[in-house]
Design an enzyme around this catalytic site. Sequence first.
Site, PDB file in Angstrom:
ATOM      1  N   ASP A   1     -22.569  -8.147  28.852  1.00 10.47           N
ATOM      2  CA  ASP A   1     -22.528  -9.603  28.636  1.00 10.47           C
ATOM      3  C   ASP A   1     -23.610 -10.282  29.467  1.00 10.47           C
ATOM      4  OD1 ASP A   1     -21.599 -11.844  27.300  1.00 10.47           O
ATOM      5  OD2 ASP A   1     -20.159 -12.359  28.863  1.00 10.47           O
TER       6      ASP A   1
ATOM      7  N   GLY B   1     -21.975 -17.476  33.623  1.00 11.91           N
ATOM      8  CA  GLY B   1     -22.806 -16.344  33.221  1.00 11.91           C
ATOM      9  C   GLY B   1     -23.347 -15.539  34.382  1.00 11.91           C
TER      10      GLY B   1
ATOM     11  N   ASN C   1     -27.506 -17.901  21.230  1.00 13.99           N
ATOM     12  CA  ASN C   1     -27.435 -19.112  22.056  1.00 13.99           C
ATOM     13  C   ASN C   1     -28.776 -19.500  22.658  1.00 13.99           C
ATOM     14  OD1 ASN C   1     -27.200 -16.719  23.574  1.00 13.99           O
ATOM     15  ND2 ASN C   1     -26.299 -17.792  25.309  1.00 13.99           N
TER      16      ASN C   1
END
Length: 416
Positions: free
Chosen positions: A306, A325, A96
């Site tokens: 993550d 996030g 990404n």
Amino acid sequence: MNLIIREAKIIDPKSPFHNQIVDVQIGNKTIEKIASNLPNPNGFKEIKLDNLHLSEGWFDSSVSLGEPGYEDRETISNGLIVAAKSGFTSIALQPNSYPIIDNQSQINFVKNKANDSATQLFPIGALTKGSEGKDLAEMFDMKNAGAVAFGDYNKNMDNANLLKIGLQYVQDFDGLVIAYAQDSNIKGSGVANEGIVSTRLGLKGIPNLAEELQVARNLFLLEYTGGKLHFPTISSAKSVALIKEAKTKGLQVTSSVAVHHLVLTDEKLDEFDTRFKVSPPLRTDADRKALLAGVLDNTIDMITSDHNPIDIEHKKMEFDMAKNGTIGLESAFGALLTVLPLEKVIEKLTAGKNTFSIENNSIKEGAIANFTLFTPEINWTFTKENILSKSKNSAFLGVAMKGKVYGIFNQGKLVL
């Protein structure tokens, strides 16, 4: 680097020295000797640290950095230093960036950026061009360039037929498909877990159903096509049950859970702090406990930080508008030890290598030296001073931790 590590307790069930306190001598990137009270006639560098433990080097299956395109969030060079100091000898890099990593040249670019680092970078190629979910990306070319899997980060594949074709296509070269599960229509404009907390706060909810429907659909597709499918960062009790059932059928399915879903719940949203806005959203304590049970019974194969750095301009804003996030590399180990036993934490921070076809190196004589150095007993609190990333969007600020990472040894380099 030639090195002797003194009085280290080995945590590695595959090693003949598991649970023993020994010295480890390394020469030319290889473990030469393991024994008590090793002599040092050649003047090797020595290190001795309080309550030192050694395990096989840890692997994180989902790390976002930023470069190329979002260097203000994080660069590859600094991100790999952060990973090393957080105990990770290898990471899988999400695609990404800008541009999206969806072709061979982008794979080569990020790999070349990581050439001299102690932490190894294994790129994930996008499953579809531009991660737009319309056309499959050049997966075979990316595989040949070094991609270890294919997925569109935090984007659901709405087109079931395209995912079916992707699962069929990658079987020709034993590829791994990553399928993030969140039905975009059911999610709608939701920003938090649908439940008591979202109702009380007036936030639009994302029901567990948004994830579970896609997990069920994708498992049906996998049963039809064969191949290998990985579910990243599952977050609900029903998802765990669906994956457990699929494994009993013999399907090649794996899954990961994020550290924050094992430690935190949607109760953290009471002050509308966007540090806790993640995807999938933080769920209830019942889901958190089901995820922990899934880790303990090995339904869930691996744990990921993550890690997703977001610049302050996109995080310090209204909850509905802020990007999803949290960074997580620096806090992963300390947070996990508050909810899981040490050996299970180490197991789940290394097991992902098997899924992503990355070499495992046990701690034994003659093996490549690839390990993490840590102490499991220290109690402390995570603060801004503990953040090494360029971005500061940590959901773990102020959270009690247990155990600290000293560093890693990998690629012939010691990082403390």
